[in-house]
Write an enzyme that holds these catalytic residues in place. Structure first.
Site, mmCIF file in Angstrom:
data_model
loop_
_atom_site.group_PDB
_atom_site.id
_atom_site.type_symbol
_atom_site.label_atom_id
_atom_site.label_comp_id
_atom_site.label_asym_id
_atom_site.label_seq_id
_atom_site.Cartn_x
_atom_site.Cartn_y
_atom_site.Cartn_z
ATOM 1 N N GLU A 466 0.809 -1.223 0.000
ATOM 2 C CA GLU A 466 0.000 0.000 0.000
ATOM 3 C C GLU A 466 0.838 1.268 0.000
ATOM 4 O O GLU A 466 0.460 2.275 -0.607
ATOM 5 C CB GLU A 466 -0.972 -0.008 1.187
ATOM 6 C CG GLU A 466 -2.154 -0.968 1.034
ATOM 7 C CD GLU A 466 -1.795 -2.428 1.289
ATOM 8 O OE1 GLU A 466 -0.650 -2.696 1.721
ATOM 9 O OE2 GLU A 466 -2.652 -3.308 1.055
ATOM 10 N N GLN A 488 -7.712 -1.446 -1.204
ATOM 11 C CA GLN A 488 -8.832 -2.399 -1.224
ATOM 12 C C GLN A 488 -9.856 -2.168 -0.104
ATOM 13 O O GLN A 488 -11.058 -2.213 -0.335
ATOM 14 C CB GLN A 488 -8.262 -3.812 -1.129
ATOM 15 C CG GLN A 488 -8.897 -4.770 -2.098
ATOM 16 C CD GLN A 488 -8.027 -5.993 -2.355
ATOM 17 O OE1 GLN A 488 -7.610 -6.671 -1.419
ATOM 18 N NE2 GLN A 488 -7.784 -6.284 -3.620
ATOM 19 N N ASP A 491 -9.251 -0.339 6.044
ATOM 20 C CA ASP A 491 -8.394 -0.956 7.063
ATOM 21 C C ASP A 491 -6.957 -1.122 6.567
ATOM 22 O O ASP A 491 -6.031 -1.165 7.361
ATOM 23 C CB ASP A 491 -8.937 -2.334 7.443
ATOM 24 C CG ASP A 491 -10.430 -2.317 7.689
ATOM 25 O OD1 ASP A 491 -10.852 -2.644 8.796
ATOM 26 O OD2 ASP A 491 -11.188 -1.962 6.767
ATOM 27 N N PRO A 495 -0.728 0.656 6.067
ATOM 28 C CA PRO A 495 0.673 0.561 5.621
ATOM 29 C C PRO A 495 1.101 1.742 4.751
ATOM 30 O O PRO A 495 2.287 1.978 4.580
ATOM 31 C CB PRO A 495 0.696 -0.741 4.802
ATOM 32 C CG PRO A 495 -0.468 -1.525 5.277
ATOM 33 C CD PRO A 495 -1.505 -0.512 5.662
ATOM 34 N N HIS A 537 -11.937 -5.490 7.964
ATOM 35 C CA HIS A 537 -12.563 -5.275 6.663
ATOM 36 C C HIS A 537 -13.740 -4.325 6.819
ATOM 37 O O HIS A 537 -14.493 -4.123 5.891
ATOM 38 C CB HIS A 537 -13.054 -6.589 6.045
ATOM 39 C CG HIS A 537 -11.923 -7.480 5.638
ATOM 40 N ND1 HIS A 537 -11.266 -8.290 6.528
ATOM 41 C CD2 HIS A 537 -11.299 -7.648 4.452
ATOM 42 C CE1 HIS A 537 -10.285 -8.944 5.900
ATOM 43 N NE2 HIS A 537 -10.294 -8.565 4.642
#
Ligand SMILES: Cc1ncc(C[n+]2csc(CCOP(=O)(O)OP(=O)(O)O)c2C)c(N)n1
Length: 737
Positions: A466, A488, A491, A495, A537
């Site tokens: 990320e 995506q 959460d 990173p 998620h």
């Protein structure tokens, strides 16, 4: 102010200024007598220029300390011991090759053309500082006219964006019709210290550079220390280069960074390697740290006097002076003259900068954001002129509207490039060979078909990294692309945090508006999937995003607004975090029209929607919770309570007028969101009312938010954490009772 490293090396510098051949044994002279020229390509003029820059750099290191003694500066960090390789690298690169360096690279930036005065302007936090308008601490250079990209302090954070910039440069001739900020055959230079090679992002950068064969030179300046910790305690096996030997398609060079000629040759070779599109080059230069880490450090605490003395024997400046004399390039008197000229220049510059006005306290927050409505609207109007939105008038669900608007925007704005995990339809190879495969297009299918339609250079899969997804976008944006990238799930933005909040968000502010990296970062967020989403998620976590000036946050709650918001996000000129309520992707909406909007509908930053006109209660909400709030209002209407809902698709900037107007009319406000209560977005909304003293006294405000814990797995856990319609009804009744 304690300036501990003050006198280390100063006595030597003083002697050297009087006698350029002092302080070095001059061992290179023997071979010199038999050689006709010092270097086949470096002319005498080049050599003297390099010498001058090296001396200038060293003198500036010391002058900044003097400014601290005079209470005119407050911090500095030094180049001393690295001048040879940096001046040589500056000579080897073209003036248009972007430099994205770190705090040691003074000699490089001087060779690029920054002046002593310009550097000292930053040291004294002067308004005219061309790097940051006196905002960043000393020795964090940037120069928009000289292709020096503004540095930030987090060590190593420059590597991934520099690779992104190199990738963007390489794509310029095929994708940017009007050209980019840097020429299409530019080579990007980035650098870091040996200690910083332990940072994870550094490895991401090297991998990304290899994968894309990016034209980037990554310069490791190995001075043996990271502040007080020796390289032997930081690098497995103690040999930095051993870690990289064997990486495929990575050209590695290992050089003596105190040697001007060898360094120059290495950088010439590396630059031509990159320009020939053969991929990245990693150069490790063995250099010295002749002064303490910074002005707040004293290396005598952790290095022996003998060790320091050995380093001074290898000081690259007297060494180069000896070489120049031995090869007949210059006489000691000529070098002495240069020393004196440089000294006079530095003294004059130091005197001048202390008289300049300091950083502008009145406008200290300016340039954090770039939202300029006339510019954005004009750019959008030009892009949609004489066009019709393909999907206009169709009834679409939120996911399909998102997909449609991305297709539409890629069509009308050719600068858009896109990547993320799984966002492409297929791998590049399968794209050519397997027309029968449907393709993925993101884990939620939002980007499906984009790669097939616009090609793999504009729409690509990204490795699961990320920091690179966001960091590479920063580099692309600098070159003139408009990245619309995907994380995506909210959460997994974490990173990328350093790239987002330290690099991207601060870029415009810390450069005094000279650099900017507009982009859109799409990400699914939130729960309400009946338990199917779960911990890691289901985060909403908008609050932490709102905390950082430079970032905009928007959240559609319905299909129509999803399109209008994306149009605005892309053309706003801002860094926009576009949060997609995944629970609403495929659910119809009761309160807003579901027809896909024509081009004239754009939900520009700061706009909002009000649904209903009841005056008993105003519910302020956004995203997922809007549908729950609407359900609650319908139920309350049966009890005779008539309210309205203000949907706030922009959490930054908030529509403060709409918030206050609803509060004024209704007198009772319920703020509902699925962010956690503590420091969540709801707190930021409530603060709009709190800041208005009149409203604060008149209006009764209640907040309903997620519990201060993570969303739990399964329907029971999720229900226990997130607010639902029943909770809203109950909170409303309490508020009205
Ligand atoms: C991400 C981050 N962590 C910590 C620091 C504090 N810090 C500044 S410089 C430095 C040492 C860096 O050492 P090295 O990479 O070897 O470079 P050198 O200073 O020796 O040139 C540290 C730990 C920082 N600026 N950024």
């Amino acid at each position: 102010m304690l300036v501990r490293s003050m006198d280390i090396g100063l006595d030597r510098l003083t002697k050297f200024l009087e006698d350029p051949l002092t302080g070095h044994k001059g061992s290179d002279g023997d071979g010199a007598r038999v050689r006709p020229r010092f270097h086949p390509r470096l002319t005498a003029g080049d050599c003297l220029e390099i010498y001058r820059i090296m001396v200038l750099s060293r003198q500036l290191d010391h002058r900044e300390l003097t400014l601290q003694k005079q209470m005119q500066a407050w911090f500095s960090i030094f180049c001393a011991g690295k001048e040879a390789v940096l001046a040589a690298a500056g000579k080897a690169l073209r003036p248009t090759d972007p430099i994205w360096s770190y705090y040691r690279d003074r000699a490089l930036c001087l060779m690029r053309g920054m002046t002593a005065r310009e550097m000292l302007l930053q040291a004294v936090a002067a308004r005219e500082d061309p790097s940051s308008s006196g905002r960043q601490m000393a020795d964090h250079w940037g120069h928009v006219e000289k292709a020096i990209v503004i540095q930030a302090s987090p060590t190593g954070a420059q590597c991934v964006p520099a690779v992104g910039l190199a990738e963007a440069v390489a794509k310029t001739s095929t994708l940017l019709k009007e050209g980019g900020r840097f020429p299409a055959d530019a080579v990007v230079y980035t650098s870091l210290g040996d200690g910083t090679t332990a940072e994870g992002e550094f490895y991401e950068a090297v991998r990304a550079a290899i994968l894309s064969r990016a034209p980037v030179i990554i310069h490791l300046e190995d001075d043996g220390y990271g502040i007080s910790v020796p390289v032997t305690e930081q690098v497995p096996g103690g040999d930095l280069m051993a870690l990289f030997r064997g990486w495929p398609n990575l050209r590695c060079m290992d050089i003596d960074g105190c040697d001007v000629r060898g360094s120059y040759d290495a950088f010439v070779e590396a630059a031509s390697w990159c320009r020939a599109q053969r991929g990245p080059v990693l150069i490790r230069s063995r250099v010295l740290r002749l002064m303490s880490h910074s002005s707040t450090d004293d290396m005598r605490k952790y290095r022996t006097a003998a060790e320091i003395a050995i380093d001074f024997e290898r000081d690259p400046i007297p060494r180069f002076a000896h070489e120049l004399v031995a090869y007949g390039v210059a006489t000691p008197d000529e070098l002495l003259r240069i020393n004196r000229e440089v000294e006079a220049e530095v003294v004059a510059a130091a005197e001048d900068v202390t008289r300049r006005p300091k950083t502008d306290a009145q406008n200290i927050a300016s340039w954090a954001f770039r939202w300029d409505p006339p510019t954005a609207k004009a750019r959008y109007a030009a892009a949609v002129r004489d066009r019709r939105a393909d999907a206009a008038g169709k009834k679409l669900l939120l996911a399909d509207a998102l997909s449609a608007v991305l297709h539409e925007l890629m069509e009308i704005e050719p600068r858009i490039v896109m990547w993320g995990e799984d966002v492409a339809d297929l791998s590049r190879e399968y794209l050519r060979r397997h027309a029968e495969l449907k393709g993925k297009g993101g884990v939620f299918g939002i980007t499906h078909g984009l790669q097939r339609r616009f090609g793999p250079d504009r729409v690509a899969n990204a490795p699961i990294a990320e920091a690179s997804i966001v960091g590479r976008a920063i580099g692309h944006a600098l070159q003139g692309f408009l990245p619309v990238v995907e994380i995506q799930f909210r959460d997994y933005l974490n990173p990328a945090w350093q790239q987002l909040v330290d690099q991207a968000a601060t870029m415009s502010w810390r450069s005094g508006g000279r650099f900017a990296c507009p982009m859109v970062i799409r990400m699914s967020y939130g729960g309400y999937l009946g338990g199917a989403g779960a911990v890691w998620h289901s985060e909403a976590a908008c609050g932490p995003l709102l905390h950082h000036p430079g970032l905009r946050v928007c959240v559609p709650s319905n299909a129509r607004d999803a399109a209008g918001l994306m149009r605005a996000a892309v053309f706003s000129g801002e860094i926009v975090l576009y949060m997609e309520p995944k629970a609403r992707y495929r659910r119809p909406c009761e309160y807003a029209p579901e027809e896909y909007p024509a081009f004239d509908e754009v939900l520009w930053p700061g706009m909002s929607r009000t649904y209903g006109d009841g005056k008993d209660l105003a519910i302020l909400t956004y995203g997922n919770t809007a549908a729950h709030a609407w359900d609650a209002l319908k139920n309350l209407a049966r009890e005779g309570i008539r309210g309205r809902m203000v949907d706030l698709p922009w959490l930054s900037p908030l529509d403060e007028e709409a918030i206050k107007a609803a509060a004024d009319v209704c007198g009772r406000v319920l703020i509902v969101d699925e962010d956690r209560r503590t420091c969540g977005a709801g707190a930021a909304i409530a603060d709009v009312l709190y800041r208005d003293r009149g409203l604060r006294r008149r209006v009764d405000v209640e907040r309903l938010a997620a519990k201060d814990c993570r969303v739990s797995y399964g329907p029971i856990g999720e229900r226990a954490v997130l607010p639902h319609a029943e909770d809203i009804i109950e909170a409303a009744r309490t508020l009205l009772s």
